[in-house]
Design a protein around this motif. Structure first.
Motif, PDB file in Angstrom:
ATOM      1  N   THR A   8      -2.792   1.089  -4.132  1.00  0.00           N
ATOM      2  CA  THR A   8      -1.390   1.420  -3.906  1.00  0.00           C
ATOM      3  C   THR A   8      -0.880   2.214  -5.089  1.00  0.00           C
ATOM      4  OG1 THR A   8       0.717   0.590  -3.055  1.00  0.00           O
ATOM      5  CG2 THR A   8      -0.257  -0.619  -4.905  1.00  0.00           C
ATOM      6  N   TRP A   9       0.185   2.932  -4.873  1.00  0.00           N
ATOM      7  CA  TRP A   9       0.763   3.787  -5.888  1.00  0.00           C
ATOM      8  C   TRP A   9       1.298   2.931  -7.035  1.00  0.00           C
ATOM      9  CZ3 TRP A   9       5.446   4.579  -8.264  1.00  0.00           C
ATOM     10  CH2 TRP A   9       5.574   5.779  -8.971  1.00  0.00           C
ATOM     11  N   GLY A  10       1.061   3.399  -8.270  1.00  0.00           N
ATOM     12  CA  GLY A  10       1.596   2.716  -9.438  1.00  0.00           C
ATOM     13  C   GLY A  10       0.782   1.528  -9.911  1.00  0.00           C
ATOM     14  N   CYS A  11      -0.386   1.336  -9.353  1.00  0.00           N
ATOM     15  CA  CYS A  11      -1.253   0.202  -9.719  1.00  0.00           C
ATOM     16  C   CYS A  11      -2.251   0.688 -10.777  1.00  0.00           C
ATOM     17  CB  CYS A  11      -1.973  -0.300  -8.469  1.00  0.00           C
ATOM     18  SG  CYS A  11      -3.340  -1.437  -8.772  1.00  0.00           S
ATOM     19  N   HIS A  12      -2.093   0.214 -12.017  1.00  0.00           N
ATOM     20  CA  HIS A  12      -2.979   0.693 -13.081  1.00  0.00           C
ATOM     21  C   HIS A  12      -4.421   0.231 -12.881  1.00  0.00           C
ATOM     22  CE1 HIS A  12      -2.160  -3.319 -14.705  1.00  0.00           C
ATOM     23  NE2 HIS A  12      -3.207  -3.154 -15.485  1.00  0.00           N
ATOM     24  N   ILE A  35      -2.280   0.517   0.735  1.00  0.00           N
ATOM     25  CA  ILE A  35      -2.038  -0.647   1.586  1.00  0.00           C
ATOM     26  C   ILE A  35      -0.604  -0.717   2.099  1.00  0.00           C
ATOM     27  CG2 ILE A  35      -3.929  -1.984   0.603  1.00  0.00           C
ATOM     28  CD1 ILE A  35      -1.742  -3.631  -0.908  1.00  0.00           C
ATOM     29  N   VAL A  36       0.314  -0.052   1.430  1.00  0.00           N
ATOM     30  CA  VAL A  36       1.711  -0.041   1.871  1.00  0.00           C
ATOM     31  C   VAL A  36       1.846   0.677   3.219  1.00  0.00           C
ATOM     32  CG1 VAL A  36       4.031   0.817   1.300  1.00  0.00           C
ATOM     33  CG2 VAL A  36       2.625  -0.235  -0.458  1.00  0.00           C
ATOM     34  N   PRO A  39      -0.312  -1.863   7.608  1.00  0.00           N
ATOM     35  CA  PRO A  39       0.079  -3.277   7.649  1.00  0.00           C
ATOM     36  C   PRO A  39      -1.099  -4.262   7.616  1.00  0.00           C
ATOM     37  CG  PRO A  39       1.366  -2.014   9.223  1.00  0.00           C
ATOM     38  CD  PRO A  39       0.307  -1.092   8.700  1.00  0.00           C
ATOM     39  N   ALA A  40      -2.176  -3.941   8.304  1.00  0.00           N
ATOM     40  CA  ALA A  40      -3.329  -4.844   8.310  1.00  0.00           C
ATOM     41  C   ALA A  40      -3.965  -4.906   6.919  1.00  0.00           C
ATOM     42  CB  ALA A  40      -4.348  -4.398   9.346  1.00  0.00           C
ATOM     43  N   ALA A  41      -4.092  -3.753   6.271  1.00  0.00           N
ATOM     44  CA  ALA A  41      -4.655  -3.724   4.920  1.00  0.00           C
ATOM     45  C   ALA A  41      -3.730  -4.439   3.945  1.00  0.00           C
ATOM     46  CB  ALA A  41      -4.883  -2.274   4.479  1.00  0.00           C
ATOM     47  N   PHE A  42      -2.425  -4.255   4.111  1.00  0.00           N
ATOM     48  CA  PHE A  42      -1.469  -4.938   3.239  1.00  0.00           C
ATOM     49  C   PHE A  42      -1.622  -6.447   3.361  1.00  0.00           C
ATOM     50  CE2 PHE A  42       2.617  -6.886   2.266  1.00  0.00           C
ATOM     51  CZ  PHE A  42       2.857  -6.358   1.005  1.00  0.00           C
ATOM     52  N   GLU A  43      -1.715  -6.924   4.582  1.00  0.00           N
ATOM     53  CA  GLU A  43      -1.848  -8.366   4.817  1.00  0.00           C
ATOM     54  C   GLU A  43      -3.139  -8.912   4.189  1.00  0.00           C
ATOM     55  OE1 GLU A  43      -0.821 -12.105   5.889  1.00  0.00           O
ATOM     56  OE2 GLU A  43       0.445 -10.340   6.116  1.00  0.00           O
ATOM     57  N   ARG A  44      -4.218  -8.152   4.312  1.00  0.00           N
ATOM     58  CA  ARG A  44      -5.524  -8.622   3.836  1.00  0.00           C
ATOM     59  C   ARG A  44      -5.694  -8.481   2.320  1.00  0.00           C
ATOM     60  NH1 ARG A  44     -10.581  -9.962   5.655  1.00  0.00           N
ATOM     61  NH2 ARG A  44     -12.320  -9.210   4.398  1.00  0.00           N
ATOM     62  N   TYR A  45      -5.207  -7.388   1.737  1.00  0.00           N
ATOM     63  CA  TYR A  45      -5.547  -7.060   0.351  1.00  0.00           C
ATOM     64  C   TYR A  45      -4.395  -7.105  -0.639  1.00  0.00           C
ATOM     65  CZ  TYR A  45      -9.726  -5.199   2.621  1.00  0.00           C
ATOM     66  OH  TYR A  45     -10.863  -5.061   3.364  1.00  0.00           O
TER      67      TYR A  45
END
Length: 77
Positions: A8-12, A35-36, A39-45
């Motif tokens: 995801t954006w902004g993740c060092h 992942i933002v 939705p499925a990737a957001f939920e999982r990761y």
């Protein structure tokens, strides 16, 4: 072979993972999924990113160059 980095954006940590993938010679070969936007990737990761996935095998952070190469070798075998 399908190569995916869940990020995801902004993740060092995700930026570090991307640099490792570049060092592994995978520039342009990896699909980066924010992942933002999935939705499925957001939920999982959401609490696990970055995650490097080769086909169906997942490598959760923290990982290093050796582990990336091992995963690639296993998936190619």
């Amino acid at each position: 072979m399908r190569l995916t980095l869940y990020s995801t954006w902004g993740c060092h940590l995700c930026e570090q993972a991307e640099q490792l993938l570049l060092q592994a010679g995978l520039a342009g070969a990896v699909e980066i999924i924010d992942i933002v936007d999935d939705p499925a990737a957001f939920e999982r990761y959401r609490v696990h990113i970055p995650v490097f996935k080769v086909n169906e095998q997942e490598l959760f952070w923290p990982f290093d160059l050796v582990q990336i190469k091992q995963l690639l070798a296993q998936s190619a075998g």
